[in-house]
Write a protein that holds these residues in place. Sequence first.
Motif, mmCIF file in Angstrom:
data_model
loop_
_atom_site.group_PDB
_atom_site.id
_atom_site.type_symbol
_atom_site.label_atom_id
_atom_site.label_comp_id
_atom_site.label_asym_id
_atom_site.label_seq_id
_atom_site.Cartn_x
_atom_site.Cartn_y
_atom_site.Cartn_z
ATOM 1 N N ARG A 205 0.836 -1.206 0.000
ATOM 2 C CA ARG A 205 0.000 0.000 0.000
ATOM 3 C C ARG A 205 0.865 1.249 0.000
ATOM 4 O O ARG A 205 0.576 2.226 -0.697
ATOM 5 N N TYR A 206 1.940 1.218 0.783
ATOM 6 C CA TYR A 206 2.859 2.355 0.893
ATOM 7 C C TYR A 206 3.441 2.717 -0.471
ATOM 8 O O TYR A 206 3.495 3.897 -0.848
ATOM 9 N N LEU A 207 3.880 1.740 -1.225
ATOM 10 C CA LEU A 207 4.505 1.995 -2.519
ATOM 11 C C LEU A 207 3.486 2.405 -3.582
ATOM 12 O O LEU A 207 3.855 3.005 -4.594
ATOM 13 N N ALA A 208 2.209 2.083 -3.344
ATOM 14 C CA ALA A 208 1.175 2.451 -4.320
ATOM 15 C C ALA A 208 0.751 3.907 -4.166
ATOM 16 O O ALA A 208 0.173 4.487 -5.098
ATOM 17 N N LEU A 209 1.041 4.515 -3.009
ATOM 18 C CA LEU A 209 0.618 5.892 -2.753
ATOM 19 C C LEU A 209 1.564 6.901 -3.389
ATOM 20 O O LEU A 209 2.751 6.602 -3.582
ATOM 21 N N LEU A 229 15.977 4.587 1.098
ATOM 22 C CA LEU A 229 15.055 3.838 0.244
ATOM 23 C C LEU A 229 15.552 3.789 -1.203
ATOM 24 O O LEU A 229 15.441 2.755 -1.875
ATOM 25 N N ALA A 230 16.117 4.906 -1.655
ATOM 26 C CA ALA A 230 16.660 4.927 -3.016
ATOM 27 C C ALA A 230 17.825 3.961 -3.147
ATOM 28 O O ALA A 230 17.960 3.251 -4.160
ATOM 29 N N ASP A 231 18.670 3.903 -2.115
ATOM 30 C CA ASP A 231 19.810 2.987 -2.145
ATOM 31 C C ASP A 231 19.355 1.525 -2.146
ATOM 32 O O ASP A 231 20.041 0.654 -2.690
ATOM 33 N N LEU A 232 18.208 1.266 -1.526
ATOM 34 C CA LEU A 232 17.661 -0.095 -1.524
ATOM 35 C C LEU A 232 17.030 -0.457 -2.863
ATOM 36 O O LEU A 232 16.659 -1.616 -3.091
ATOM 37 N N GLY A 233 16.873 0.541 -3.725
ATOM 38 C CA GLY A 233 16.240 0.308 -5.017
ATOM 39 C C GLY A 233 14.729 0.331 -4.951
ATOM 40 O O GLY A 233 14.051 -0.141 -5.882
ATOM 41 N N VAL A 234 14.178 0.894 -3.867
ATOM 42 C CA VAL A 234 12.727 0.977 -3.717
ATOM 43 C C VAL A 234 12.180 2.015 -4.700
ATOM 44 O O VAL A 234 12.602 3.165 -4.701
ATOM 45 N N GLN A 235 11.253 1.597 -5.532
ATOM 46 C CA GLN A 235 10.660 2.483 -6.532
ATOM 47 C C GLN A 235 9.373 3.092 -5.977
ATOM 48 O O GLN A 235 8.439 2.381 -5.601
ATOM 49 N N ARG A 236 9.330 4.426 -5.901
ATOM 50 C CA ARG A 236 8.149 5.126 -5.395
ATOM 51 C C ARG A 236 7.684 6.163 -6.419
ATOM 52 O O ARG A 236 8.465 6.605 -7.258
ATOM 53 N N ARG A 237 6.442 6.542 -6.296
ATOM 54 C CA ARG A 237 5.896 7.580 -7.164
ATOM 55 C C ARG A 237 5.967 8.903 -6.409
ATOM 56 O O ARG A 237 5.103 9.212 -5.584
ATOM 57 N N VAL A 238 7.010 9.683 -6.685
ATOM 58 C CA VAL A 238 7.187 10.969 -6.009
ATOM 59 C C VAL A 238 6.363 12.016 -6.737
ATOM 60 O O VAL A 238 6.636 12.359 -7.881
ATOM 61 N N VAL A 277 2.258 6.883 11.500
ATOM 62 C CA VAL A 277 2.463 5.434 11.664
ATOM 63 C C VAL A 277 3.932 5.102 11.403
ATOM 64 O O VAL A 277 4.661 5.888 10.790
ATOM 65 N N ASP A 278 4.338 3.936 11.868
ATOM 66 C CA ASP A 278 5.711 3.494 11.602
ATOM 67 C C ASP A 278 5.881 3.202 10.120
ATOM 68 O O ASP A 278 4.948 2.703 9.461
ATOM 69 N N PRO A 279 7.049 3.488 9.552
ATOM 70 C CA PRO A 279 7.284 3.186 8.134
ATOM 71 C C PRO A 279 7.176 1.685 7.884
ATOM 72 O O PRO A 279 7.754 0.887 8.633
ATOM 73 N N PRO A 280 6.434 1.287 6.865
ATOM 74 C CA PRO A 280 6.311 -0.150 6.560
ATOM 75 C C PRO A 280 7.616 -0.742 6.035
ATOM 76 O O PRO A 280 7.813 -1.955 6.097
ATOM 77 N N ILE A 281 8.471 0.125 5.505
ATOM 78 C CA ILE A 281 9.827 -0.298 5.119
ATOM 79 C C ILE A 281 10.781 0.410 6.076
ATOM 80 O O ILE A 281 10.901 1.637 6.034
#
Length: 322
Positions: A205-209, A229-238, A277-281
């Motif tokens: 859900r977090y990454l879909a927002l 998060l960027a270093d982990l390669g997590v792709q987000r919609r900024v 809330v606490d970060p899900p990642i």
Amino acid sequence: MSWIRDIDRADIVGGVIDLRTVDLNLLVDLDALLATRSVTEAARRLNLSQSAMSGSLARLRRLFDDPLMVRTGRALTLTSRAEALIEPVAEILRLTEVVLGDKDEFVPATATRSFSISASDYATAVVVAPLIRTLSAEAPDVTINVRPRAADVPSLLRQERVDLVIEPRETMGPSPLPSTSLFRDRWLCMLDASVHQGTVLDPERYLALPHLVYSIGQDLQLNLADRHLADLGVQRRVELTIESFLMVPLLIRGTTLVSLVLERSTQLLPLTGLRLVDPPIPVPDINEAMYWNPRNTDDAGHRWLRSRVAATAAALDVGQAG
């Protein structure tokens, strides 16, 4: 020593200058000019009039047979000769202080002095603001100038453009600069409570927002959490980037946006209608510290300032500044 022009030739014997003919106070003025690159700021630092500092600059130009500072647009730029003088002049003054010993006393109640601190708006709100409330009573004639963060912190301190820098140790990395740890903080996720009522913020859900990202400085450097998060390669919609954490609640309300915020900052923000809330990642905590030029370690006024910053940071967890 052929660059010296302000001394009569009779005062130079065998290539050695008779220092009795030189006003060595000019080195103090030169050091301030080199550090600030501004006649006005150098005068303010030394509690001199601008005309007196302009006079010192004129004498220094004759002394070194070099303009030292030249106008480029609306700013003053150091000449190559002046750049080469920065560290030698600072070292001469440091050694002079060592030889003479620290005999100066700093009495906060009567002292008239100006200090500069480089800090983010977050660090300014969390630690500098309560510091000012304390100092306004303890040291009414001491001025604190808050400066924006800089990409090259060691240069900022080496050139004495600021007295203290407050930065996360994670940003500074291993550093030879003297430092003191101030406080630790953790990251939370901020959302609009009505829009996300009852929603479980799991990683999917977090990454879909859409995300609001707090960036820092003119180069829009990501904060430590977003960088992790960027270093982990997590792709987000900024969807939105801003430079001030103070704007986060205003921009979050009534939207589906989510943003990472530091917990201590949320104690200073209007949170009505928002959800934390606490970060899900998971993202690592930050560890704020203050850094300074080693030349200032034993300066009485500087020691006092550092002690007040450290005391203010220590009081954060007990709800009082002190």
